[in-house]
Design an enzyme around this catalytic site. Sequence first.
Site, PDB file in Angstrom:
ATOM      1  CB  THR A  38      -0.979  -0.007   1.068  1.00  0.00           C
ATOM      2  OG1 THR A  38      -2.050   0.939   0.408  1.00  0.00           O
ATOM      3  CG2 THR A  38       0.121  -0.311   2.320  1.00  0.00           C
ATOM      4  CG  ASP A  39       0.962   5.789  -2.642  1.00  0.00           C
ATOM      5  OD1 ASP A  39       2.488   6.256  -1.592  1.00  0.00           O
ATOM      6  OD2 ASP A  39       0.407   6.513  -2.574  1.00  0.00           O
TER       7      ASP A  39
END
Length: 469
Positions: A38-39
């Site tokens: 995930t960013d």
Amino acid sequence: AITTIVMALGTQRMANKNAVVRKLASVETLGCTTVICTDKTGTLTQNKMVLKKIYCDGDYIDVTGEGYEVKGQLIKGKNVVSTDETMKAGGALGSIIDSGILCNNARIKPNEKDPNIVDFVGDPTEVAFLVAAKKAAVDIDAKLLEYSFFDEVPFSSERKMMSKVYKKADEYMIYTKGATEMVMARAKHILENGKVIPLDDKKRRQLLEINDKMASMAFRVLGLAGKSIAANSVDTENENDANLFEKELIFYGLAGIMDPPKIEVKDSIELCRRAGISTVMITGDHKGTASAIARDLGILTEGKLSLSGPELDKIDDEKLAEICSNTAVFARVTAEHKLRIVRAFKNRGEIVAMTGDGINDAPALAQAQVGIAMGTGTDVAMESARVTLVKGDLRAIARARVLSRATMSNIRQNLFFAFIYNGLGIPIAAGLLYPLFGVLLSPMIAAAAMSFSSVSVVGNALRLRSADL
């Protein structure tokens, strides 16, 4: 038909839970996910940037206020910094404020309902500088009118910095902001207590230590610099050359921007952990900033590693595949790094879901088995992804995974019922009982039985509407 009906109902339920599936095959894959990459910004955090701390002249200045409210003050020690002191000619603090306003493509205006809150167009990081300028009682519009825009050296994930060039009288004014280490690499002097002095190795080490200290407090830290050069010394044929403007800069100081985590994220990560899914943070932010936030969210736990982009560059793909399972944070990464990380997990046999909201996330979103875009993100990210979280709520991933498994279980149940039903019904309809008992079914009964088969499939599939998520 069975598979299509059940998947359609499953995706409908997912959409009701704010997870829109663009490709039906992703329903099955989502249920098998083992790793979520995930960013950080906009995915784990609110993407509501607030400038909270400034370092210049060898001291810290705190900026009060929350969110996009322009109510706030600049405080040094226990004293409020006056506007005159802030914008004192030749001062480092005033130069930082000027850089924040002029090296900026965002615009703000007072909210119609509440003038203490601003509406904005542009990047939230740049908005944070404009809001801070308002708190310092600086007239942004008047400041912009003093200068005539000349050129821009844009930000990129590789450069991690940007510059804007303005003309004022017979000089060109360069204003630069970006990752501290990148900006300092272009600086030769530092503005300190009203004097421009050489930026020697000792000063550089001190600034990097301050940068790391602020990053460990979960600040996104940016360095600000600039200079003025005579207009007649600029070769306009090379006006877009970064080397022309971004060299021998004067370093002004550091700005610490806080981007608070989304309230629901910590619970979402815990839900994923209980479901057997590992969460990995991939971000372009400083390693210290990313690690601090990851610890707070429960991503970077004891025994887990964090790696930076430069460290990744020294590791080949085979080695990366070995260590990625024990790495929870990848920081200062580019789009290419994100692609390598996703491939590394896939090479280990993991089923990878990648979440992101930016243009630089698009290649990794497309590479992952399940690309999940934030509905609050860019169109490019959503086009590259197979699933879109409408409200950008990570809890929807955990819910979608549960629903995905329920959907696949429902398909298996319906296929089992269909095989049993047809395995018994077709021979009987064909006259299997006639030689033994003299019983021959009417075609009407056979047709009714087949219709009941379809009704039972749909009825079982409809149970997905009440699945416990």
